[in-house]
Design a protein around this motif. Sequence first.
Motif, PDB file in Angstrom:
ATOM      1  N   LEU A  59       0.838  -1.198   0.000  1.00  0.00           N
ATOM      2  CA  LEU A  59       0.000   0.000   0.000  1.00  0.00           C
ATOM      3  C   LEU A  59       0.874   1.250   0.000  1.00  0.00           C
ATOM      4  CD1 LEU A  59      -2.773   1.479   0.359  1.00  0.00           C
ATOM      5  CD2 LEU A  59      -2.336   1.328   2.813  1.00  0.00           C
ATOM      6  N   VAL A  60       1.847   1.298   0.870  1.00  0.00           N
ATOM      7  CA  VAL A  60       2.731   2.458   0.962  1.00  0.00           C
ATOM      8  C   VAL A  60       3.473   2.652  -0.360  1.00  0.00           C
ATOM      9  CG1 VAL A  60       4.770   3.391   2.133  1.00  0.00           C
ATOM     10  CG2 VAL A  60       2.942   2.340   3.472  1.00  0.00           C
ATOM     11  N   PHE A  61       3.904   1.547  -0.982  1.00  0.00           N
ATOM     12  CA  PHE A  61       4.606   1.641  -2.267  1.00  0.00           C
ATOM     13  C   PHE A  61       3.740   2.339  -3.312  1.00  0.00           C
ATOM     14  CE2 PHE A  61       5.461   0.028  -6.532  1.00  0.00           C
ATOM     15  CZ  PHE A  61       6.775   0.414  -6.685  1.00  0.00           C
ATOM     16  N   THR A  62       2.431   2.088  -3.293  1.00  0.00           N
ATOM     17  CA  THR A  62       1.557   2.724  -4.283  1.00  0.00           C
ATOM     18  C   THR A  62       1.530   4.238  -4.118  1.00  0.00           C
ATOM     19  OG1 THR A  62      -0.463   2.476  -2.959  1.00  0.00           O
ATOM     20  CG2 THR A  62       0.086   0.679  -4.481  1.00  0.00           C
ATOM     21  N   PHE A  63       1.872   4.719  -2.933  1.00  0.00           N
ATOM     22  CA  PHE A  63       1.956   6.162  -2.711  1.00  0.00           C
ATOM     23  C   PHE A  63       3.326   6.696  -3.106  1.00  0.00           C
ATOM     24  CE2 PHE A  63      -1.679   5.286  -0.087  1.00  0.00           C
ATOM     25  CZ  PHE A  63      -2.415   6.453  -0.080  1.00  0.00           C
ATOM     26  N   VAL A  64       4.385   6.049  -2.608  1.00  0.00           N
ATOM     27  CA  VAL A  64       5.723   6.620  -2.748  1.00  0.00           C
ATOM     28  C   VAL A  64       6.500   6.084  -3.949  1.00  0.00           C
ATOM     29  CG1 VAL A  64       5.869   7.125  -0.287  1.00  0.00           C
ATOM     30  CG2 VAL A  64       6.816   4.975  -1.140  1.00  0.00           C
ATOM     31  N   LYS A  65       6.077   4.975  -4.519  1.00  0.00           N
ATOM     32  CA  LYS A  65       6.667   4.385  -5.732  1.00  0.00           C
ATOM     33  C   LYS A  65       8.158   4.098  -5.595  1.00  0.00           C
ATOM     34  CE  LYS A  65       3.345   6.798  -8.619  1.00  0.00           C
ATOM     35  NZ  LYS A  65       3.152   7.710  -9.734  1.00  0.00           N
ATOM     36  N   ASN A  66       8.573   3.706  -4.399  1.00  0.00           N
ATOM     37  CA  ASN A  66       9.964   3.378  -4.150  1.00  0.00           C
ATOM     38  C   ASN A  66       9.986   2.358  -3.009  1.00  0.00           C
ATOM     39  OD1 ASN A  66      12.489   3.691  -2.472  1.00  0.00           O
ATOM     40  ND2 ASN A  66      13.061   4.987  -4.213  1.00  0.00           N
ATOM     41  N   TRP A  67      10.592   1.186  -3.263  1.00  0.00           N
ATOM     42  CA  TRP A  67      10.556   0.110  -2.266  1.00  0.00           C
ATOM     43  C   TRP A  67      11.321   0.464  -0.997  1.00  0.00           C
ATOM     44  CZ3 TRP A  67       6.878  -3.147  -2.178  1.00  0.00           C
ATOM     45  CH2 TRP A  67       6.310  -3.622  -3.350  1.00  0.00           C
ATOM     46  N   GLU A  68      12.448   1.138  -1.120  1.00  0.00           N
ATOM     47  CA  GLU A  68      13.220   1.468   0.073  1.00  0.00           C
ATOM     48  C   GLU A  68      12.445   2.434   0.976  1.00  0.00           C
ATOM     49  OE1 GLU A  68      14.638   1.651  -3.075  1.00  0.00           O
ATOM     50  OE2 GLU A  68      15.714  -0.245  -2.874  1.00  0.00           O
TER      51      GLU A  68
END
Length: 183
Positions: free
Chosen positions: A33-42
Amino acid sequence: MNTVDEELDWRSESNEDAIVFFMRQYGEEIKRLVFTFVKNWEHAEDITQDVFVTLYTKLDTFRGDSAVRSWIYSIAINRSKDFLKSWHYRKIAFTDKWLPLAASSGTSVEEDVITQTDNKMLSDSVLQLPLKYREVILLYYYKQFSIKEISDMTEISEATLKTRLIRGRSKLQEIFMKNGGQL
């Protein structure tokens, strides 16, 4: 014991045991979910850790007005939005546009799996949506929250969310077709 029963029993556990349970139960889901916001795995991993630290420190304040899952999602969404508003993120985004980094030597397993899915074009199209539409599309269709639950999590009125859902679907269709997809 199934997940519902386990979720009901978390209050009888210590905070440490409850957090371990929630991390196992929702950790990957929250990171995606967070990745869909920030578009960066780290960044997604860092924010996910922050979500669970917040959950740990605020666990005693949970009133039970909503499901624990909704509460955790609410924390994750707010942390993601805070990150996107932060000076640190804006500085990194600006720097990345003007000073591209050397290509990394490898990709993570999650990135490899995502790039190989049959729905890559659709997921890419969803990620191209403006945040306000992407958020409601993901929560409604992918995470299967009701409009009411999304409204409670995001503190946005149900009417506004319904409008965003309609406009988001329309924009998603446009982007998907533009990217070569077929309905």
